[in-house]
Design a protein around this motif. Structure first.
Motif, PDB file in Angstrom:
ATOM      1  N   TYR A  21       0.841  -1.205   0.000  1.00  0.00           N
ATOM      2  CA  TYR A  21       0.000   0.000   0.000  1.00  0.00           C
ATOM      3  C   TYR A  21       0.868   1.244   0.000  1.00  0.00           C
ATOM      4  CZ  TYR A  21      -3.904   3.067   1.375  1.00  0.00           C
ATOM      5  OH  TYR A  21      -4.860   4.053   1.414  1.00  0.00           O
ATOM      6  N   ILE A  22       1.905   1.257   0.831  1.00  0.00           N
ATOM      7  CA  ILE A  22       2.823   2.394   0.902  1.00  0.00           C
ATOM      8  C   ILE A  22       3.475   2.640  -0.454  1.00  0.00           C
ATOM      9  CG2 ILE A  22       5.032   3.199   1.855  1.00  0.00           C
ATOM     10  CD1 ILE A  22       4.198   1.788   4.492  1.00  0.00           C
ATOM     11  N   LYS A  23       3.929   1.556  -1.091  1.00  0.00           N
ATOM     12  CA  LYS A  23       4.577   1.699  -2.393  1.00  0.00           C
ATOM     13  C   LYS A  23       3.624   2.277  -3.432  1.00  0.00           C
ATOM     14  CE  LYS A  23       7.991  -1.990  -1.735  1.00  0.00           C
ATOM     15  NZ  LYS A  23       9.128  -1.049  -1.676  1.00  0.00           N
ATOM     16  N   ARG A  24       2.351   1.847  -3.375  1.00  0.00           N
ATOM     17  CA  ARG A  24       1.370   2.376  -4.326  1.00  0.00           C
ATOM     18  C   ARG A  24       1.148   3.878  -4.103  1.00  0.00           C
ATOM     19  NH1 ARG A  24      -4.561  -0.276  -5.866  1.00  0.00           N
ATOM     20  NH2 ARG A  24      -5.015   1.176  -7.582  1.00  0.00           N
ATOM     21  N   VAL A  25       1.076   4.286  -2.829  1.00  0.00           N
ATOM     22  CA  VAL A  25       0.880   5.706  -2.520  1.00  0.00           C
ATOM     23  C   VAL A  25       2.093   6.521  -2.953  1.00  0.00           C
ATOM     24  CG1 VAL A  25       0.562   7.376  -0.666  1.00  0.00           C
ATOM     25  CG2 VAL A  25      -0.710   5.223  -0.637  1.00  0.00           C
ATOM     26  N   LYS A  44     -11.815   7.010  -3.660  1.00  0.00           N
ATOM     27  CA  LYS A  44     -12.352   5.957  -2.792  1.00  0.00           C
ATOM     28  C   LYS A  44     -11.529   5.831  -1.513  1.00  0.00           C
ATOM     29  CE  LYS A  44     -12.984   0.907  -2.700  1.00  0.00           C
ATOM     30  NZ  LYS A  44     -11.840   0.639  -1.790  1.00  0.00           N
ATOM     31  N   GLU A  45     -10.226   5.785  -1.648  1.00  0.00           N
ATOM     32  CA  GLU A  45      -9.357   5.642  -0.479  1.00  0.00           C
ATOM     33  C   GLU A  45      -9.453   6.851   0.448  1.00  0.00           C
ATOM     34  OE1 GLU A  45      -7.127   2.984   0.528  1.00  0.00           O
ATOM     35  OE2 GLU A  45      -8.662   2.090  -0.767  1.00  0.00           O
ATOM     36  N   THR A  46      -9.599   8.036  -0.145  1.00  0.00           N
ATOM     37  CA  THR A  46      -9.682   9.253   0.663  1.00  0.00           C
ATOM     38  C   THR A  46     -10.956   9.273   1.491  1.00  0.00           C
ATOM     39  OG1 THR A  46      -8.404  10.465  -0.991  1.00  0.00           O
ATOM     40  CG2 THR A  46      -9.674  11.765   0.589  1.00  0.00           C
ATOM     41  N   PHE A  50     -10.991   8.907   5.563  1.00  0.00           N
ATOM     42  CA  PHE A  50     -11.551   9.891   6.479  1.00  0.00           C
ATOM     43  C   PHE A  50     -12.639   9.260   7.343  1.00  0.00           C
ATOM     44  CE2 PHE A  50      -9.304  13.184   4.272  1.00  0.00           C
ATOM     45  CZ  PHE A  50      -9.243  14.237   5.175  1.00  0.00           C
ATOM     46  N   ARG A  51     -13.465   8.429   6.735  1.00  0.00           N
ATOM     47  CA  ARG A  51     -14.560   7.810   7.484  1.00  0.00           C
ATOM     48  C   ARG A  51     -14.044   6.852   8.560  1.00  0.00           C
ATOM     49  NH1 ARG A  51     -17.381   4.022   3.802  1.00  0.00           N
ATOM     50  NH2 ARG A  51     -15.685   2.673   4.514  1.00  0.00           N
ATOM     51  N   ASP A  52     -13.019   6.057   8.225  1.00  0.00           N
ATOM     52  CA  ASP A  52     -12.597   4.971   9.115  1.00  0.00           C
ATOM     53  C   ASP A  52     -11.386   5.293   9.983  1.00  0.00           C
ATOM     54  OD1 ASP A  52     -14.628   3.448   7.986  1.00  0.00           O
ATOM     55  OD2 ASP A  52     -13.301   2.511   6.513  1.00  0.00           O
ATOM     56  N   TYR A  53     -10.543   6.260   9.561  1.00  0.00           N
ATOM     57  CA  TYR A  53      -9.275   6.445  10.271  1.00  0.00           C
ATOM     58  C   TYR A  53      -8.949   7.893  10.640  1.00  0.00           C
ATOM     59  CZ  TYR A  53      -8.793   1.892   8.039  1.00  0.00           C
ATOM     60  OH  TYR A  53      -9.019   0.616   7.587  1.00  0.00           O
ATOM     61  N   VAL A  74     -11.670  15.587  -4.212  1.00  0.00           N
ATOM     62  CA  VAL A  74     -10.367  15.425  -3.558  1.00  0.00           C
ATOM     63  C   VAL A  74      -9.363  16.328  -4.262  1.00  0.00           C
ATOM     64  CG1 VAL A  74      -8.487  13.804  -3.092  1.00  0.00           C
ATOM     65  CG2 VAL A  74     -10.868  13.045  -2.902  1.00  0.00           C
ATOM     66  N   GLU A  75      -8.765  17.273  -3.511  1.00  0.00           N
ATOM     67  CA  GLU A  75      -7.805  18.172  -4.149  1.00  0.00           C
ATOM     68  C   GLU A  75      -6.488  17.449  -4.384  1.00  0.00           C
ATOM     69  OE1 GLU A  75      -6.226  21.474  -1.677  1.00  0.00           O
ATOM     70  OE2 GLU A  75      -7.738  20.808  -0.247  1.00  0.00           O
TER      71      GLU A  75
END
Length: 458
Positions: A21-25, A44-46, A50-53, A74-75
């Motif tokens: 996940y880190i590498k993808r980001v 989707k990830e954003t 925000f909702r979960d973490y 998402v900016e």
């Protein structure tokens, strides 16, 4: 992505899916542009993140300034007076990060200074003398009004106010501090004591003792409060004011009010602290709003635009008579990252841009035109709009009802203009674009405003 437990029942660190996940980001961060598929994944990830973490409340908040599910906007990038969302839509930024982008988004000169410093040294050792802090402090002594001289560097506005409150406490044995209704000075515990809105204060009471709030602009009440405090041996240590109230709803002081407050402080031996976190760095048409009103404070607080919209940075500049209490032990108040080389490089370059491009003067001229055009666009909409006021490029549009203001903000967002309400006076939306905004962009904002206010119901 789940968090697996190790044999002891504790959560294991750095599982393989986290590394992936880190590498993808990081791969996305490298890209100047993203594909449609990547944009959908980022969105989707954003939202889920925000909702979960982070805090699901932010998703509800975003619905108040967008509509039809667009809180998922998402900016992703920015430049000049605009920012772009991850899907490539551009917005004129009239929120300006609550006033941080005075020299524009990613100003080339500020960005270059930060990158040049980063390529040499990012942070300092904390023990040796760091040159840029000394050089920036000298520059501030030259450009701030009156005999303001010594600087303590911070990372944010609330930290600047906290440092100012400590300087006030060290200056005398007095503990009474007068602040104003509708004031906003930050949300850390000390600065929150000066902030006026009960919603922010109530969960954290009791706050710092000794604060009293008086109506902003009411010099008679200020004078009476000084007198009462003197009679009860609660002598005033300092008055803490924004020269122009930002979060309070863009509230300008009455003529001569600030000068009279200065005279009261001198008469009673109190300090005057100006919170110019939002009004400073050219926003109101002068480098500092205190210059407009011809008043020199004993302590000046800056942040927001001080770092050029590139690096978080703030500062407290004080007269020698106030600051000298830190001479004997400079470690009485410290900060690890305040005055770091990157922040100082950003601030020096920011000041250079403001002076070279005469942005304070530009703010005065552009603000006058902006205000005139907004008022013209609002003509005939008096049942919805109560007032349009401002100074320089610090403008407030006050509606009769919160709901109308929310609808106006949503509508302008749909038309490619970002605005937002103020934290204390929620009926007022702010217009605080970069000082580099062009006439053509101002005209676009006014056109969007005219269209929206004609469509919404009172």
């Amino acid at each position: 992505m789940t968090k697996p437990a190790d044999r002891s029942g504790q959560q294991a660190s750095a599982p393989d899916d986290v590394r992936e996940y880190i590498k993808r980001v990081l791969n996305l961060i490298e890209k100047k542009e993203v594909s449609e598929e990547e944009a959908a994944w980022i969105t989707k990830e954003t939202v889920e993140g925000f909702r979960d973490y982070v805090n699901p409340g932010f998703l509800e908040y975003r619905k108040t300034v967008t509509k039809d599910g667009q809180y998922a906007a998402v900016e992703w990038s920015d430049s000049g007076s605009c920012f772009q969302d991850v899907n490539g839509k551009s917005y004129i930024d009239c929120l300006g990060g609550f006033g941080i982008y005075n020299v524009g988004h990613r100003n080339p000169k500020v960005l270059k200074a930060v990158l040049d410093q980063l390529n040499r040294q990012a942070l300092h050792s904390q023990d040796l003398l760091d040159p840029l802090r000394a050089m920036l402090a000298k520059i501030l002594e030259r450009i701030t009004p009156g005999d303001l001289k010594y600087s303590f560097f911070t990372n944010s506005g609330t930290e600047s106010v906290e440092a100012a409150l400590k300087l006030v406490r060290m200056y005398s044995e007095r503990t009474t501090i007068l602040a104003a209704t509708r004031a906003f000075h930050g949300k850390s515990l000390g600065s929150l004591s000066g902030t006026a809105k009960g919603m922010f204060r109530r969960p954290f009471q009791p706050l710092l003792q000794g604060f009293r709030h008086v109506p902003f602009g009411d010099i008679d009440m200020m004078r009476a409060t000084f007198a009462v405090c003197a009679e009860t041996a609660d002598d005033v240590a300092a008055v803490l004011l924004e020269p122009v109230q930002g979060e309070g709803g863009i509230i300008l002081p009455p003529p001569d009010y600030l000068r009279q407050v200065r005279e009261l402080c001198d008469e009673y031996g109190a300090l005057l602290v100006f919170d110019e976190v939002q009004t400073g760095m050219g926003r109101t048409g002068k480098m500092f709003a205190s210059e407009i009103y011809g008043v020199v404070p004993d302590i000046l607080c800056l942040a927001k635009a001080f770092g050029g919209g590139i690096i978080p940075a703030g500062v407290v500049v004080a007269k020698e008579k106030v600051f000298r209490n830190l001479f004997g032990n400079p470690f009485m108040h410290t900060t690890t990252f305040g005055g770091n080389p990157l922040a100082c490089a950003a601030a020096i370059a920011t000041i250079d841009v403001l002076l070279e491009e005469r942005l304070p003067e530009r703010a005065a001229k552009a603000g006058s035109y902006f205000l005139e055009q907004l008022r013209e666009a609002a003509r005939g909409q008096e049942d919805k709009i109560l007032d349009i006021r401002g100074i320089g490029l610090m403008i407030g549009i006050e509606f009769h009802r919160d709901e109308v203001g929310y609808e106006a903000a949503k509508g302008m967002f749909d038309n490619g203009v970002l605005v937002a309400g103020t934290l204390i006076n929620s009926k007022t939306i702010r217009i605080e674009p970069p000082l580099t905004i062009t006439k053509e962009e101002i005209d676009q904002v006014v056109a969007a405003f005219r269209k929206v206010v004609q469509q919404i119901e009172a």
